[in-house]
Design a protein around this motif. Structure first.
Motif, PDB file in Angstrom:
ATOM      1  N   ARG A  57      -2.099   8.631  -6.465  1.00 40.37           N
ATOM      2  CA  ARG A  57      -1.077   8.622  -5.401  1.00 40.37           C
ATOM      3  C   ARG A  57       0.210   7.971  -5.885  1.00 40.37           C
ATOM      4  NH1 ARG A  57      -4.844   6.577  -0.622  1.00 40.37           N
ATOM      5  NH2 ARG A  57      -6.070   8.444  -0.428  1.00 40.37           N
ATOM      6  N   CYS A 106       0.876  -1.179   0.000  1.00 42.59           N
ATOM      7  CA  CYS A 106       0.000   0.000   0.000  1.00 42.59           C
ATOM      8  C   CYS A 106       0.908   1.222   0.000  1.00 42.59           C
ATOM      9  CB  CYS A 106      -0.889  -0.002   1.231  1.00 42.59           C
ATOM     10  SG  CYS A 106      -1.905  -1.471   1.381  1.00 42.59           S
ATOM     11  N   ASP A 113      -0.041  -0.045  -5.284  1.00 38.51           N
ATOM     12  CA  ASP A 113      -1.202   0.640  -4.682  1.00 38.51           C
ATOM     13  C   ASP A 113      -2.332   0.570  -5.704  1.00 38.51           C
ATOM     14  OD1 ASP A 113      -1.363   2.845  -2.142  1.00 38.51           O
ATOM     15  OD2 ASP A 113      -2.957   3.030  -3.636  1.00 38.51           O
ATOM     16  N   ASP A 127       1.074  -1.228   4.740  1.00 37.82           N
ATOM     17  CA  ASP A 127       0.777   0.039   5.438  1.00 37.82           C
ATOM     18  C   ASP A 127      -0.695   0.322   5.121  1.00 37.82           C
ATOM     19  OD1 ASP A 127       1.051   2.429   6.775  1.00 37.82           O
ATOM     20  OD2 ASP A 127       1.944   3.478   5.089  1.00 37.82           O
ATOM     21  N   GLU A 149      -5.843  -7.907  -6.441  1.00 37.40           N
ATOM     22  CA  GLU A 149      -4.467  -7.430  -6.266  1.00 37.40           C
ATOM     23  C   GLU A 149      -3.432  -8.436  -6.741  1.00 37.40           C
ATOM     24  OE1 GLU A 149      -6.752  -7.459  -3.891  1.00 37.40           O
ATOM     25  OE2 GLU A 149      -7.084  -5.375  -3.280  1.00 37.40           O
TER      26      GLU A 149
HETATM   27  C1  SAM Z   1      -1.893   4.490   4.827  1.00 35.73           C
HETATM   28  S1  SAM Z   1      -1.989   4.759   3.145  1.00 35.73           S
HETATM   29  C2  SAM Z   1      -0.356   4.414   2.598  1.00 35.73           C
HETATM   30  C3  SAM Z   1       0.641   5.492   2.879  1.00 35.73           C
HETATM   31  C4  SAM Z   1       2.009   5.236   2.274  1.00 35.73           C
HETATM   32  N1  SAM Z   1       2.499   3.906   2.542  1.00 35.73           N
HETATM   33  C5  SAM Z   1       3.011   6.255   2.798  1.00 35.73           C
HETATM   34  O1  SAM Z   1       3.909   5.908   3.574  1.00 35.73           O
HETATM   35  O2  SAM Z   1       2.900   7.420   2.408  1.00 35.73           O
HETATM   36  C6  SAM Z   1      -2.893   3.389   2.574  1.00 35.73           C
HETATM   37  C7  SAM Z   1      -2.873   3.177   1.075  1.00 35.73           C
HETATM   38  O3  SAM Z   1      -3.592   1.987   0.788  1.00 35.73           O
HETATM   39  C8  SAM Z   1      -4.068   2.120  -0.530  1.00 35.73           C
HETATM   40  N2  SAM Z   1      -5.059   1.073  -0.817  1.00 35.73           N
HETATM   41  C9  SAM Z   1      -6.380   1.060  -0.577  1.00 35.73           C
HETATM   42  N3  SAM Z   1      -6.936  -0.082  -1.049  1.00 35.73           N
HETATM   43  C10 SAM Z   1      -5.929  -0.806  -1.579  1.00 35.73           C
HETATM   44  C11 SAM Z   1      -5.867  -2.079  -2.232  1.00 35.73           C
HETATM   45  N4  SAM Z   1      -6.949  -2.811  -2.412  1.00 35.73           N
HETATM   46  N5  SAM Z   1      -4.657  -2.505  -2.644  1.00 35.73           N
HETATM   47  C12 SAM Z   1      -3.548  -1.766  -2.455  1.00 35.73           C
HETATM   48  N6  SAM Z   1      -3.548  -0.541  -1.873  1.00 35.73           N
HETATM   49  C13 SAM Z   1      -4.731  -0.076  -1.437  1.00 35.73           C
HETATM   50  C14 SAM Z   1      -4.583   3.536  -0.561  1.00 35.73           C
HETATM   51  O4  SAM Z   1      -4.697   3.994  -1.878  1.00 35.73           O
HETATM   52  C15 SAM Z   1      -3.508   4.268   0.251  1.00 35.73           C
HETATM   53  O5  SAM Z   1      -2.544   4.846  -0.600  1.00 35.73           O
END
Ligand code: SAM
Length: 392
Positions: A238, A209, A233, A281, A264
């Motif tokens: 993003r 993520c 992601d 994350d 995924e």
């Molecule tokens: C907490 S944030 C990550 C922040 C990032 N790791 C950082 O350090 O800046 C959670 C992330 O999970 C992603 N996300 C949501 N659903 C997801 C999925 N099904 N597979 C992968 N990523 C996903 C979101 O788009 C978001 O960018």
């Protein structure tokens, strides 16, 4: 603008923040910035004063306030000088009526305070969730030697390797060291979460993520740009922010992979059972980051929390299929709620006997269930839950 006019402007902005929070509209900082763009007569001192009033009022109210004025009246209960400015003069707020409604104080909406208390976050620990966050930086060892780094402000060393703390609002993004990629802005708790991955040169590491890559860049530095680093992601926008950041930081090994939510593993099939480490994350309620986004507590609903908990569980299952035997899965949320942290990982471990929790011993925080927890009040970082699980 007069101090009374600042209050009236802040009331208008708060009305927009409250409406946006209930309808999942723009975040407060964007609403404040939009107001400043649309009201050019407000000088920089006016904008600063108004912004501070808006955020102080957001922090002063626990549940969603009925109106911007009710929120500002709640804030004014602690400041008699501010109350005196409600006199109807000029562009200031109307006089306070005898039965005027005040917004309720508190840390968060009642249901959320209960969930936090159930996770042993109450009293001072809960109030500290709304403190003003410091500004932490990470020295980028891909480009800078910490012993030789010369910054315009030295920063206070933290018990986290490579982390320095500066006062909130320090304009680091204008510093040459930032422009040259020698430093990154990153909360010390976030840096510790990356260190818990223990990524080493030559490994295959997946940041499942990755978002805009804040943690990916720290992993690339830990790997000394050697090995395979996948930044995945499901959010194209993003993920698209990673390339320019990686270029500035000199991180050459990060490859982005866009994921289809629910599918995924399709895009990650080449790494099934191959990764030395997978960092999850996970998307979460963000209860540990209210210092930066205090109005986020008005956006969260029990239903949204339930959705996030289910998504986290699914992403853990996806990650488990990527970790090679002997590899590690690091699960992180910036939440203090057990359903997104200790409880989530306990459920995963019960269903996946191949994995066991590694004991962690990080320089800040303390154990929580099968993992570790950092809190703003006791550790001075954003709130985080971190667990490292080894695969047999
Ligand atoms: C907490 S944030 C990550 C922040 C990032 N790791 C950082 O350090 O800046 C959670 C992330 O999970 C992603 N996300 C949501 N659903 C997801 C999925 N099904 N597979 C992968 N990523 C996903 C979101 O788009 C978001 O960018």
């Amino acid at each position: 603008m007069t101090p009374a006019a600042h209050i009236q402007a802040a009331i208008g902005i708060l009305d927009a923040v409250i409406a946006a929070a209930s309808g999942q509209g723009a975040p407060a900082d964007r609403i404040v910035a939009d107001w400043a763009r649309a009201n050019r007569y407000a000088g920089s001192k006016d904008r600063k004063a108004i912004r501070e009033l808006v955020y102080a009022a957001i922090r002063a109210c626990g549940p969603v306030p009925p109106s911007g004025r009710a929120a500002m009246l709640r804030l004014a209960t602690d400041f008699p000088d501010m109350r005196a400015l409600f006199d109807g003069a000029g562009y200031g707020p109307a006089p306070i009526g005898p039965d005027e409604q005040l917004a309720a104080s508190g840390v968060a909406p009642a249901w959320l305070e209960e969930r936090l208390a159930a996770a042993d976050v109450a009293g001072q620990a809960a109030r500290a969730l709304l403190d003003r966050a410091p500004l932490d930086i990470r020295i980028n060892t891909l480009k800078a030697d910490p012993a030789m780094l010369n910054l315009p402000q030295a920063g206070a060393p933290l018990p986290v390797a490579g982390a320095l703390r500066l006062s909130p609002g320090t304009p680091v993004e204008g510093w040459d060291a930032f422009k040259q990629g020698l430093i990154e802005v990153q909360d010390a708790g976030s840096q510790l979460a990356c260190q818990a991955v223990a990524a080493a040169p030559g490994e295959t590491v997946i940041d499942l993520c990755a978002g805009a890559g804040g943690k990916t860049l720290a992993l690339a530095a830990a790997m000394q740009n050697k090995g395979t680093l996948i930044a995945a992601d499901s959010d194209r926008r993003r993920l698209g922010q990673l390339a320019p950041r990686a270029e500035r930081a000199g991180a050459t090994i990060a490859h982005t992979v866009l994921l289809d939510p629910g599918q995924e593993l399709d895009a990650l099939a080449p790494w099934e059972n191959k990764a030395d480490a997978v960092l999850v994350d996970a998307p979460c309620s963000g209860t540990g980051t209210w210092r930066r986004n205090p109005e986020a507590r008005w956006r969260l609903t029990p239903r949204e929390l339930e959705r996030l908990v289910a998504l986290q569980a699914r992403l853990l299952d996806v990650a488990a299929q990527l970790v090679r035997p002997g590899g590690r899965l690091v699960y992180v949320t910036c939440s203090l709620l057990d359903e997104e942290g200790a409880g989530q990982v306990a459920r995963f471990l019960a269903a996946n006997p191949r994995f066991s929790a590694d004991p962690l011993d990080l320089p800040l925080g303390c154990p929580r269930g099968p993992g570790w927890r950092l809190q703003p009040g006791s550790d001075g970082t954003d709130g985080f839950f971190i667990a490292r699980l080894s695969a047999a």
